[in-house]
Design a protein around this motif. Structure first.
Motif, PDB file in Angstrom:
ATOM      1  N   GLY A   1      -4.771  13.120  -0.516  1.00 20.95           N
ATOM      2  CA  GLY A   1      -4.242  11.888   0.626  1.00 20.95           C
ATOM      3  C   GLY A   1      -4.651  11.885   1.988  1.00 20.95           C
ATOM      4  O   GLY A   1      -4.395  11.675   3.351  1.00 20.95           O
ATOM      5  N   THR A   2      -5.627  12.655   2.021  1.00 21.64           N
ATOM      6  CA  THR A   2      -6.376  13.317   2.642  1.00 21.64           C
ATOM      7  C   THR A   2      -7.999  12.089   4.011  1.00 21.64           C
ATOM      8  O   THR A   2      -7.865  11.163   3.543  1.00 21.64           O
ATOM      9  CB  THR A   2      -7.786  14.412   3.257  1.00 21.64           C
ATOM     10  N   PHE A   3      -7.888  12.453   5.828  1.00 24.66           N
ATOM     11  CA  PHE A   3      -9.082  11.595   5.840  1.00 24.66           C
ATOM     12  C   PHE A   3      -9.837  11.312   5.040  1.00 24.66           C
ATOM     13  O   PHE A   3     -10.887  10.081   5.076  1.00 24.66           O
ATOM     14  CB  PHE A   3      -9.523  11.751   7.181  1.00 24.66           C
ATOM     15  N   SER A   4     -10.722  12.808   4.338  1.00 22.86           N
ATOM     16  CA  SER A   4     -11.625  12.281   3.883  1.00 22.86           C
ATOM     17  C   SER A   4     -11.350  11.361   2.040  1.00 22.86           C
ATOM     18  O   SER A   4     -12.505  10.531   1.842  1.00 22.86           O
ATOM     19  CB  SER A   4     -12.669  13.699   3.378  1.00 22.86           C
ATOM     20  N   ALA A   5     -10.546  11.575   1.779  1.00 21.44           N
ATOM     21  CA  ALA A   5     -10.285  10.807   0.406  1.00 21.44           C
ATOM     22  C   ALA A   5     -10.047   9.783   1.408  1.00 21.44           C
ATOM     23  O   ALA A   5     -10.292   8.207   0.842  1.00 21.44           O
ATOM     24  CB  ALA A   5      -8.860  10.961  -0.173  1.00 21.44           C
ATOM     25  N   TRP A   6      -9.459   8.772   2.332  1.00 26.54           N
ATOM     26  CA  TRP A   6      -9.844   7.596   3.158  1.00 26.54           C
ATOM     27  C   TRP A   6     -10.740   7.394   2.987  1.00 26.54           C
ATOM     28  O   TRP A   6     -10.692   5.821   2.696  1.00 26.54           O
ATOM     29  CB  TRP A   6      -8.377   7.537   4.106  1.00 26.54           C
TER      30      TRP A   6
ATOM     31  N   ASN B   1      -1.140   8.588  -4.871  1.00 30.25           N
ATOM     32  CA  ASN B   1      -2.265   8.658  -3.774  1.00 30.25           C
ATOM     33  C   ASN B   1      -3.492   7.453  -5.409  1.00 30.25           C
ATOM     34  O   ASN B   1      -3.548   6.557  -4.720  1.00 30.25           O
ATOM     35  CB  ASN B   1      -3.401   9.379  -3.584  1.00 30.25           C
ATOM     36  N   TYR B   2      -2.755   8.132  -6.644  1.00 29.95           N
ATOM     37  CA  TYR B   2      -3.426   7.128  -7.481  1.00 29.95           C
ATOM     38  C   TYR B   2      -3.292   6.419  -7.376  1.00 29.95           C
ATOM     39  O   TYR B   2      -3.589   4.612  -8.154  1.00 29.95           O
ATOM     40  CB  TYR B   2      -3.955   7.515  -8.895  1.00 29.95           C
ATOM     41  N   ARG B   3      -1.534   5.653  -7.774  1.00 32.81           N
ATOM     42  CA  ARG B   3      -1.098   4.576  -7.566  1.00 32.81           C
ATOM     43  C   ARG B   3      -0.759   3.381  -6.654  1.00 32.81           C
ATOM     44  O   ARG B   3      -1.652   2.173  -7.425  1.00 32.81           O
ATOM     45  CB  ARG B   3       0.472   4.588  -8.277  1.00 32.81           C
ATOM     46  N   ARG B   4      -1.089   3.631  -6.052  1.00 31.19           N
ATOM     47  CA  ARG B   4      -1.889   2.525  -4.847  1.00 31.19           C
ATOM     48  C   ARG B   4      -3.246   2.271  -4.473  1.00 31.19           C
ATOM     49  O   ARG B   4      -3.532   1.406  -5.323  1.00 31.19           O
ATOM     50  CB  ARG B   4      -1.992   3.741  -3.405  1.00 31.19           C
TER      51      ARG B   4
ATOM     52  N   ALA C   1      -5.578  -6.958 -10.661  1.00 31.65           N
ATOM     53  CA  ALA C   1      -3.876  -6.650 -10.652  1.00 31.65           C
ATOM     54  C   ALA C   1      -3.077  -7.813  -9.939  1.00 31.65           C
ATOM     55  O   ALA C   1      -3.716  -8.556  -9.664  1.00 31.65           O
ATOM     56  CB  ALA C   1      -3.547  -4.896  -9.881  1.00 31.65           C
ATOM     57  N   THR C   2      -1.547  -8.040 -11.407  1.00 29.08           N
ATOM     58  CA  THR C   2      -1.092  -9.314 -11.469  1.00 29.08           C
ATOM     59  C   THR C   2      -0.199  -8.821  -9.703  1.00 29.08           C
ATOM     60  O   THR C   2      -0.095  -8.112  -9.615  1.00 29.08           O
ATOM     61  CB  THR C   2      -0.661  -8.721 -12.794  1.00 29.08           C
ATOM     62  N   PRO C   3      -0.068  -9.998  -9.742  1.00 25.36           N
ATOM     63  CA  PRO C   3       1.376 -10.062  -8.376  1.00 25.36           C
ATOM     64  C   PRO C   3       2.419  -9.184  -9.421  1.00 25.36           C
ATOM     65  O   PRO C   3       3.141  -8.696  -8.262  1.00 25.36           O
ATOM     66  CB  PRO C   3       1.495 -11.346  -8.903  1.00 25.36           C
ATOM     67  N   ALA C   4       3.216  -9.480 -10.261  1.00 27.29           N
ATOM     68  CA  ALA C   4       3.910  -8.428 -10.503  1.00 27.29           C
ATOM     69  C   ALA C   4       3.449  -7.023 -10.572  1.00 27.29           C
ATOM     70  O   ALA C   4       4.525  -6.788  -9.702  1.00 27.29           O
ATOM     71  CB  ALA C   4       4.073  -9.110 -12.811  1.00 27.29           C
ATOM     72  N   LEU C   5       2.527  -6.190 -11.000  1.00 21.68           N
ATOM     73  CA  LEU C   5       2.282  -4.728 -10.537  1.00 21.68           C
ATOM     74  C   LEU C   5       2.059  -4.859  -8.892  1.00 21.68           C
ATOM     75  O   LEU C   5       2.707  -3.620  -8.926  1.00 21.68           O
ATOM     76  CB  LEU C   5       0.649  -5.017 -11.025  1.00 21.68           C
ATOM     77  N   ILE C   6       1.839  -5.509  -8.311  1.00 22.54           N
ATOM     78  CA  ILE C   6       1.560  -5.347  -6.808  1.00 22.54           C
ATOM     79  C   ILE C   6       3.070  -5.599  -6.352  1.00 22.54           C
ATOM     80  O   ILE C   6       3.678  -4.546  -5.963  1.00 22.54           O
ATOM     81  CB  ILE C   6       1.300  -6.726  -5.898  1.00 22.54           C
ATOM     82  N   GLU C   7       4.257  -6.061  -6.682  1.00 22.94           N
ATOM     83  CA  GLU C   7       5.442  -6.046  -6.736  1.00 22.94           C
ATOM     84  C   GLU C   7       5.770  -4.584  -7.038  1.00 22.94           C
ATOM     85  O   GLU C   7       6.506  -4.986  -6.426  1.00 22.94           O
ATOM     86  CB  GLU C   7       6.189  -7.037  -7.045  1.00 22.94           C
ATOM     87  N   ARG C   8       5.862  -4.839  -8.126  1.00 23.57           N
ATOM     88  CA  ARG C   8       6.083  -3.453  -9.128  1.00 23.57           C
ATOM     89  C   ARG C   8       5.796  -1.642  -7.615  1.00 23.57           C
ATOM     90  O   ARG C   8       6.686  -1.081  -7.987  1.00 23.57           O
ATOM     91  CB  ARG C   8       5.970  -3.106 -10.620  1.00 23.57           C
ATOM     92  N   LEU C   9       4.458  -1.897  -7.602  1.00 25.41           N
ATOM     93  CA  LEU C   9       4.321  -1.019  -6.421  1.00 25.41           C
ATOM     94  C   LEU C   9       5.039  -0.781  -5.221  1.00 25.41           C
ATOM     95  O   LEU C   9       5.030   0.130  -4.506  1.00 25.41           O
ATOM     96  CB  LEU C   9       2.215  -0.796  -6.107  1.00 25.41           C
ATOM     97  N   SER C  10       4.766  -2.736  -4.611  1.00 22.94           N
ATOM     98  CA  SER C  10       5.960  -2.149  -3.403  1.00 22.94           C
ATOM     99  C   SER C  10       7.061  -1.943  -3.297  1.00 22.94           C
ATOM    100  O   SER C  10       7.522  -1.622  -2.477  1.00 22.94           O
ATOM    101  CB  SER C  10       6.091  -3.885  -3.169  1.00 22.94           C
ATOM    102  N   HIS C  11       7.630  -1.020  -4.345  1.00 21.08           N
ATOM    103  CA  HIS C  11       8.983  -0.316  -4.720  1.00 21.08           C
ATOM    104  C   HIS C  11       8.894   0.684  -5.315  1.00 21.08           C
ATOM    105  O   HIS C  11       9.604   1.695  -5.551  1.00 21.08           O
ATOM    106  CB  HIS C  11       9.764  -1.224  -6.013  1.00 21.08           C
ATOM    107  N   ASP C  12       7.976   1.373  -5.354  1.00 20.04           N
ATOM    108  CA  ASP C  12       6.997   2.500  -5.655  1.00 20.04           C
ATOM    109  C   ASP C  12       7.545   3.756  -4.457  1.00 20.04           C
ATOM    110  O   ASP C  12       8.564   3.775  -3.637  1.00 20.04           O
ATOM    111  CB  ASP C  12       5.265   3.052  -5.374  1.00 20.04           C
ATOM    112  N   PRO C  13       8.298   5.370  -5.524  1.00 20.60           N
ATOM    113  CA  PRO C  13       9.069   6.100  -4.658  1.00 20.60           C
ATOM    114  C   PRO C  13       7.957   6.898  -3.411  1.00 20.60           C
ATOM    115  O   PRO C  13       8.585   7.003  -2.482  1.00 20.60           O
ATOM    116  CB  PRO C  13       9.223   7.147  -5.903  1.00 20.60           C
ATOM    117  N   ALA C  14       6.812   6.393  -3.529  1.00 21.99           N
ATOM    118  CA  ALA C  14       6.060   6.982  -2.325  1.00 21.99           C
ATOM    119  C   ALA C  14       5.921   5.815  -1.046  1.00 21.99           C
ATOM    120  O   ALA C  14       4.804   5.295  -1.792  1.00 21.99           O
ATOM    121  CB  ALA C  14       4.527   7.251  -2.638  1.00 21.99           C
TER     122      ALA C  14
END
Length: 128
Positions: free
Chosen positions: A22-27, A51-54, A62-75
């Motif tokens: 999650g560093t600036f270089s990774a971004w 960071n990888y799930r993002r 990526a499907t809308p269902a996956l996008i929605e699921r990730l919008s509830h991610d713990p991170a």
């Protein structure tokens, strides 16, 4: 550095990202025009590291269902990426507007209807 060069191979960018998390270089690596996109959803949607799930959101398949699921991610960092993605279902986009950690990304989502975008700006006292 290689992450700035326009011809940096995808494999190098992925190694930079994997090594630096999650560093600036990774971004910088992730936002490089040659950073891979296809296959990221299948490869990383269930990765133990947020960071990888993002990165799964960057996959055009990526499907809308996956996008929605990730919008509830713990991170939080992971949840912010789908909040700004136009594939996020509108009901979840509206919910994200009321979550302080997601409001900025959701407010910038191009799928937000114009009248709702205006309402967000009005609530923030941004002049028309």
């Amino acid at each position: 550095m290689s992450r700035h060069h326009p011809d940096t191979p995808e494999e190098v960018l992925m190694r930079v990202y994997a090594r630096l998390g999650g560093t600036f270089s990774a971004w910088m690596a992730e936002t490089h025009p040659r950073f891979p996109r296809e296959g990221l959803a299948a490869r990383y949607a269930d990765h133990p590291d947020g960071n990888y799930r993002r990165m799964a959101v960057r996959d055009p398949a990526a499907t809308p269902a996956l996008i929605e699921r990730l919008s509830h991610d713990p991170a939080v960092w992971t949840r912010q990426a789908p909040a700004g993605d136009p594939r996020l279902p509108l009901h979840r986009l509206r919910e994200a507007l009321d979550v302080p950690q997601l409001a900025s990304s959701a407010g910038a989502n191009p799928a937000l209807p114009e009248d709702e975008m205006a309402a967000v700006l009005n609530r923030a006292s941004v002049p028309a």
